[in-house]
Enzyme design. Structure first.
Site, short mmCIF file in Angstrom:
data_model
loop_
_atom_site.label_atom_id
_atom_site.label_comp_id
_atom_site.label_asym_id
_atom_site.label_seq_id
_atom_site.Cartn_x
_atom_site.Cartn_y
_atom_site.Cartn_z
N HIS A 192 -2.67 29.64 -27.21
CA HIS A 192 -2.92 28.87 -25.98
C HIS A 192 -2.30 27.47 -26.03
O HIS A 192 -2.85 26.51 -25.48
CB HIS A 192 -4.43 28.76 -25.71
CG HIS A 192 -5.02 30.04 -25.20
ND1 HIS A 192 -6.02 30.72 -25.86
CD2 HIS A 192 -4.77 30.76 -24.07
CE1 HIS A 192 -6.35 31.81 -25.18
NE2 HIS A 192 -5.61 31.87 -24.09
N HIS A 292 2.50 39.05 -19.05
CA HIS A 292 1.15 38.50 -19.15
C HIS A 292 0.33 39.07 -18.00
O HIS A 292 0.79 39.16 -16.87
CB HIS A 292 1.23 36.98 -19.05
CG HIS A 292 -0.08 36.29 -19.16
ND1 HIS A 292 -0.80 35.85 -18.05
CD2 HIS A 292 -0.82 35.94 -20.23
CE1 HIS A 292 -1.90 35.26 -18.45
NE2 HIS A 292 -1.95 35.30 -19.77
#
Length: 386
Positions: A192, A292
């Site tokens: 992240h 994604h």
């Protein structure tokens, strides 16, 4: 066929709002898209309704490239994930409309299929205590469902660099998962964008003996050249790209070879039109594409339609198996994972619909999802809770 109206529907799934979009037409057909963007619901919905009168109503959904260009360039002020989430949703809904009008599935409009089904990996499954044994046990359950790959962020609320204790715990969690599921299941590690390059390199080197499939966004996406710095100094493939919008946002990442695996999100990159172009561009640079897909079931359906026809596809992310059942109930027809793969039917368009009753029972709710908060991975909460 002309678009006559744009409608939005917001559903709270237990930790964030899902934003669904409908385009109504004078033919009676309705196209479905999705514009989910965590912590930005109000902005995305406002953008969609503001754009409707300026660009969308009156447009022919078959002129999707013209509509895309009007949405992107027509307001002069452009870019950003809020606007691109709206643009992407409209593009997806237009493909749904075209498929329905022609009686063909959307993937037939994207060059057809290169494969009968797409390989998937599980994400969103580790909603347990940040403890090696607890995460490993949950990983066993995921593999028992037929998944041959899974992803996790073991780093807690880490940012910049970890303490020795936190670094050891993070590696121990991944090691416990590897020992629990064996050598044949792929493990992808998500960072992240948490770390400075030196820390990312240090962590990757500690993880190398565990044979992980990739390290995702090890440093901030604001500096993708940092990804290249990590990539050049470790033996783990680097993945990234979910935050970039349109071909313009991906240019530096692709041309500077910042990643081994490109991860465009169909809800942010510019929809199905742009995802197909990005995949072809990535192929020219020898990159694999792993879209994604951590939003809602409409996003999943759109992603699988695109993935069927991407020659350089690696794998598709799946959250849908690890959310409350009503989320899928809100989108009848959404694709399901079987044996670690997803396939599609010949249903026209995306092959999905929206159940307004289910959405009304779980209306959008205020809140904030904070990836830098302690225990963020537990994520599910009551509507309106902080």
């Amino acid at each position: 066929m002309r678009i006559t109206d744009l409608r939005t529907h917001v559903l709270f799934d237990g930790w964030r709002n899902l934003v669904f979009v409908e385009l109504e037409t004078d033919s009676g057909l309705t196209g479905i898209g999705e514009a989910t963007l965590a912590n930005r619901t109000e902005a995305v919905v406002a953008y969609l309704h503001g754009s409707a009168s300026r660009h969308v109503t009156g447009a022919d959904p078959f002129d999707v490239e013209l509509l895309w260009r009007r949405l992107y360039l027509g307001d002069f002020i452009r870019g950003g994930m809020d606007a691109c989430a709206g643009l992407s949703a409209i593009d997806i809904a237009c493909h749904d409309l075209m498929g329905k009008a022609l009686g063909v599935p959307a993937f037939r409009l994207l060059g057809g299929a290169c494969r009968e089904s797409v390989p998937c990996y599980a994400n969103g499954w580790y909603t347990v205590a940040r403890d090696p044994d607890a995460v490993a046990e949950r990983a066993r359950e995921v593999v028992a469902r037929g998944y041959g790959a899974l992803k996790l962020d073991p780093f807690g609320s880490g940012a910049g660099e970890l303490t020795r204790r936190e670094r050891a715990l993070s590696v121990a969690i991944v090691r416990a998962v590897r020992e629990a599921i064996g050598p044949d299941v792929e493990i992808y590690v998500e960072a992240h964008g948490r770390f400075v390059p030196a820390e990312a390199i240090r962590i990757c080197r500690l993880l190398e003996p565990l044979e992980i499939g990739w390290m995702e966004e090890p440093c901030s996406w604001d500096d993708p050249l940092a990804w290249r710095e990590v990539r050049e100094r470790v033996g783990i493939p680097i993945a990234g790209g979910e935050h970039f919008c349109t071909r313009h946002g991906f240019r530096a990442v692709i041309e500077n070879r910042c990643v081994d695996i490109l991860q465009p999100d169909v809800l942010y990159c510019g929809g199905l039109s742009e995802l197909r172009k990005l995949a072809a561009w990535a192929d020219a640079y020898g990159l694999r594409v792993a879209p994604h897909n951590s939003q809602g079931p409409v996003c999943t359906a759109a992603t699988v339609h695109a993935a069927l026809g991407i020659p350089n596809l690696k794998v598709v992310e799946v959250f849908d198996d690890f959310v409350p059942p009503f989320v899928r109930q809100a989108v009848p027809g959404c694709p399901m994972v079987e044996g670690g793969r997803m396939a599609l039917t010949e249903a026209p368009g995306l092959g999905v619909s929206l159940d307004g009753r289910v959405i009304a029972e779980h209306p959008g709710a205020p809140g904030h999802f904070d990836l830098w908060a302690e225990a963020w991975e537990r994520r599910f909460r009551a509507p309106g809770a902080g």
